[in-house]
Write a protein that holds these residues in place. Sequence first.
Motif, mmCIF file in Angstrom:
data_model
loop_
_atom_site.group_PDB
_atom_site.id
_atom_site.type_symbol
_atom_site.label_atom_id
_atom_site.label_comp_id
_atom_site.label_asym_id
_atom_site.label_seq_id
_atom_site.Cartn_x
_atom_site.Cartn_y
_atom_site.Cartn_z
ATOM 1 N N LYS A 174 22.942 42.013 45.893
ATOM 2 C CA LYS A 174 24.204 42.351 45.230
ATOM 3 C C LYS A 174 25.420 41.805 45.986
ATOM 4 O O LYS A 174 26.466 41.551 45.371
ATOM 5 C CB LYS A 174 24.339 43.865 45.081
ATOM 6 N N LEU A 175 25.314 41.651 47.298
ATOM 7 C CA LEU A 175 26.457 41.136 48.051
ATOM 8 C C LEU A 175 26.841 39.735 47.580
ATOM 9 O O LEU A 175 28.033 39.399 47.555
ATOM 10 C CB LEU A 175 26.131 41.122 49.549
ATOM 11 N N PHE A 176 25.862 38.919 47.212
ATOM 12 C CA PHE A 176 26.168 37.574 46.726
ATOM 13 C C PHE A 176 26.929 37.629 45.402
ATOM 14 O O PHE A 176 27.779 36.779 45.132
ATOM 15 C CB PHE A 176 24.885 36.763 46.575
ATOM 16 N N VAL A 177 26.635 38.615 44.579
ATOM 17 C CA VAL A 177 27.395 38.812 43.333
ATOM 18 C C VAL A 177 28.831 39.189 43.660
ATOM 19 O O VAL A 177 29.778 38.674 43.045
ATOM 20 C CB VAL A 177 26.719 39.891 42.462
ATOM 21 N N TYR A 178 29.018 40.079 44.626
ATOM 22 C CA TYR A 178 30.372 40.475 45.024
ATOM 23 C C TYR A 178 31.158 39.279 45.550
ATOM 24 O O TYR A 178 32.332 39.083 45.203
ATOM 25 C CB TYR A 178 30.318 41.555 46.103
ATOM 26 N N ILE A 179 30.524 38.474 46.393
ATOM 27 C CA ILE A 179 31.218 37.333 46.989
ATOM 28 C C ILE A 179 31.578 36.296 45.932
ATOM 29 O O ILE A 179 32.665 35.705 45.971
ATOM 30 C CB ILE A 179 30.334 36.707 48.096
ATOM 31 N N PHE A 180 30.693 36.067 44.980
ATOM 32 C CA PHE A 180 30.910 35.009 43.987
ATOM 33 C C PHE A 180 31.977 35.395 42.961
ATOM 34 O O PHE A 180 32.769 34.544 42.532
ATOM 35 C CB PHE A 180 29.594 34.694 43.273
ATOM 36 N N PHE A 181 32.063 36.662 42.593
ATOM 37 C CA PHE A 181 32.961 37.069 41.513
ATOM 38 C C PHE A 181 34.226 37.770 41.997
ATOM 39 O O PHE A 181 35.108 38.038 41.182
ATOM 40 C CB PHE A 181 32.224 38.005 40.536
ATOM 41 N N CYS A 182 34.330 38.084 43.277
ATOM 42 C CA CYS A 182 35.507 38.800 43.781
ATOM 43 C C CYS A 182 36.057 38.053 44.992
ATOM 44 O O CYS A 182 35.389 37.981 46.033
ATOM 45 C CB CYS A 182 35.150 40.241 44.150
ATOM 46 N N ARG A 183 37.252 37.490 44.857
ATOM 47 C CA ARG A 183 37.838 36.732 45.952
ATOM 48 C C ARG A 183 38.201 37.615 47.133
ATOM 49 O O ARG A 183 38.128 37.182 48.284
ATOM 50 C CB ARG A 183 39.079 35.986 45.452
ATOM 51 N N ARG A 184 38.630 38.828 46.855
ATOM 52 C CA ARG A 184 38.979 39.740 47.950
ATOM 53 C C ARG A 184 37.761 40.036 48.820
ATOM 54 O O ARG A 184 37.835 40.001 50.056
ATOM 55 C CB ARG A 184 39.537 41.032 47.347
ATOM 56 N N ILE A 185 36.637 40.312 48.196
ATOM 57 C CA ILE A 185 35.415 40.589 48.952
ATOM 58 C C ILE A 185 34.944 39.337 49.685
ATOM 59 O O ILE A 185 34.473 39.409 50.826
ATOM 60 C CB ILE A 185 34.320 41.123 48.009
ATOM 61 N N SER A 186 35.086 38.173 49.044
ATOM 62 C CA SER A 186 34.710 36.923 49.704
ATOM 63 C C SER A 186 35.555 36.686 50.952
ATOM 64 O O SER A 186 35.032 36.283 52.008
ATOM 65 C CB SER A 186 34.864 35.759 48.725
ATOM 66 N N HIS A 187 36.845 36.955 50.857
ATOM 67 C CA HIS A 187 37.740 36.780 52.011
ATOM 68 C C HIS A 187 37.372 37.742 53.123
ATOM 69 O O HIS A 187 37.275 37.345 54.301
ATOM 70 C CB HIS A 187 39.183 37.002 51.568
ATOM 71 N N TRP A 188 37.134 39.014 52.804
ATOM 72 C CA TRP A 188 36.781 39.989 53.830
ATOM 73 C C TRP A 188 35.426 39.680 54.457
ATOM 74 O O TRP A 188 35.229 39.885 55.651
ATOM 75 C CB TRP A 188 36.779 41.383 53.222
ATOM 76 N N THR A 189 34.495 39.175 53.654
ATOM 77 C CA THR A 189 33.174 38.841 54.187
ATOM 78 C C THR A 189 33.262 37.689 55.171
ATOM 79 O O THR A 189 32.661 37.724 56.257
ATOM 80 C CB THR A 189 32.221 38.482 53.037
ATOM 81 N N ILE A 232 32.632 47.079 53.200
ATOM 82 C CA ILE A 232 33.691 46.459 52.390
ATOM 83 C C ILE A 232 34.160 47.397 51.296
ATOM 84 O O ILE A 232 35.361 47.523 51.033
ATOM 85 C CB ILE A 232 33.191 45.126 51.807
ATOM 86 N N MET A 233 33.222 48.083 50.639
ATOM 87 C CA MET A 233 33.612 48.976 49.546
ATOM 88 C C MET A 233 34.387 50.189 50.045
ATOM 89 O O MET A 233 35.308 50.670 49.374
ATOM 90 C CB MET A 233 32.369 49.418 48.771
ATOM 91 N N ARG A 234 34.043 50.692 51.188
ATOM 92 C CA ARG A 234 34.824 51.797 51.751
ATOM 93 C C ARG A 234 36.238 51.351 52.103
ATOM 94 O O ARG A 234 37.200 52.109 51.964
ATOM 95 C CB ARG A 234 34.117 52.354 52.987
#
Length: 403
Positions: free
Chosen positions: A315-330, A50-52
Amino acid sequence: MSSLEDDLLFAKNHSYVVQMEQMVVQSMYKYMNPLFLLCGSIGNLMSIFIMRKMSIHVWSSCIYLTALAMVDLIILYIDCGNNWYKQLTKVDVSVMIMTSSDAMCRVYLFFYNFIFHFSSWLVVAITGECLISIRHPVFKYKSCTREHARAVILLIAVLLIGINIHYFWTHGIVTMRGNHGQVCIYVNEFSDIFRDQIWQYLDILIKDIIPVLVVCLLVIIMTMFLNISNSHTKSMEPVLKKYYMDIEAFKELRQVVIVIAVIFMLCTLPRVGVAVFRHCVTTYGVMPYTQSLSAKLMLADAVCKILSYANHSLKLFVYIFFCRRISHWTKKSTKVFLSQSCSMNKAHRTDSYYQQKVAEKPSSAPSQSFIESNSVQMMDPRIHINHHREPHRKPRVFTQTQV
């Protein structure tokens, strides 16, 4: 006589408490470590992907987070996985690697300490980059590019290599007396002062104390400027959009970095406290080092390691909870993976079904139903040709003489 019985009862209860603490430590490593390994493997691999993908929109922040996910994955395998395997099989893989050869003893110790130092200083680097983006949003486009992030990561790696390179000449394999095996330890002919005093202080300073203090200072400064930066960023959005950056993803990742820095402090401070307390007890004799105290320190070390494993794996759960873009891609990646897995399983079941049906058919005498079906389906090719050629016949013309 009563005092002797009281002493025996106290010793019995004392040994029981020590055994209970040891059993708690073993259970923690045995049942919690596989959960951290599973969550960390899936989470860090998805974070790298996701970060790449997101680095096109947010630049250097995702480069740091990608490197941090790689380092977290390595730490989980060499430390968390080793402790879990040790509890299951009573075999320490790290000791086996270090005692395999003199070169592996030095290389493994160097890499083990380097990767832990590198993880802490990556958090420092990304927190400093977040402070620059909050305090000077426009300046971020000049100093916080992907090339600058790679240069900072390379600089940190070179400095930490220089600090840990002493393992290549201070450690080696020594055969124990009576030929009872080999151990990878500090070689005796070198300075004992460096081993007992200098490196112990230097290791805890570089690994824990200095990164925690720097991250704490940066987080305090960020919280002071956060409200001012939000109003300033809104006024600067037309200018920021000219640089082709995703403003919403930039704001969300800024919150993610602050949360990661806070979690890093909360998971590292207990380890620092336990290390300082143990050093005071063993070096300065603050209190007697008994078996009970040793068991309590072992339990405290286990709790600190569990907190560290949680920091490296969740850390992925932190990304999903605080970033909607990452949550959508996940969610999208998970759906695609599950749909592909279901389609592959369905195709595999279909192939297995037809293979089973083919295997069940007799090879010599086919069944009557199969023959009848073939006879019904097979037609005379001449009838088939005539049937298709019938519409194309020319009509017969009769002349007067023929009539």
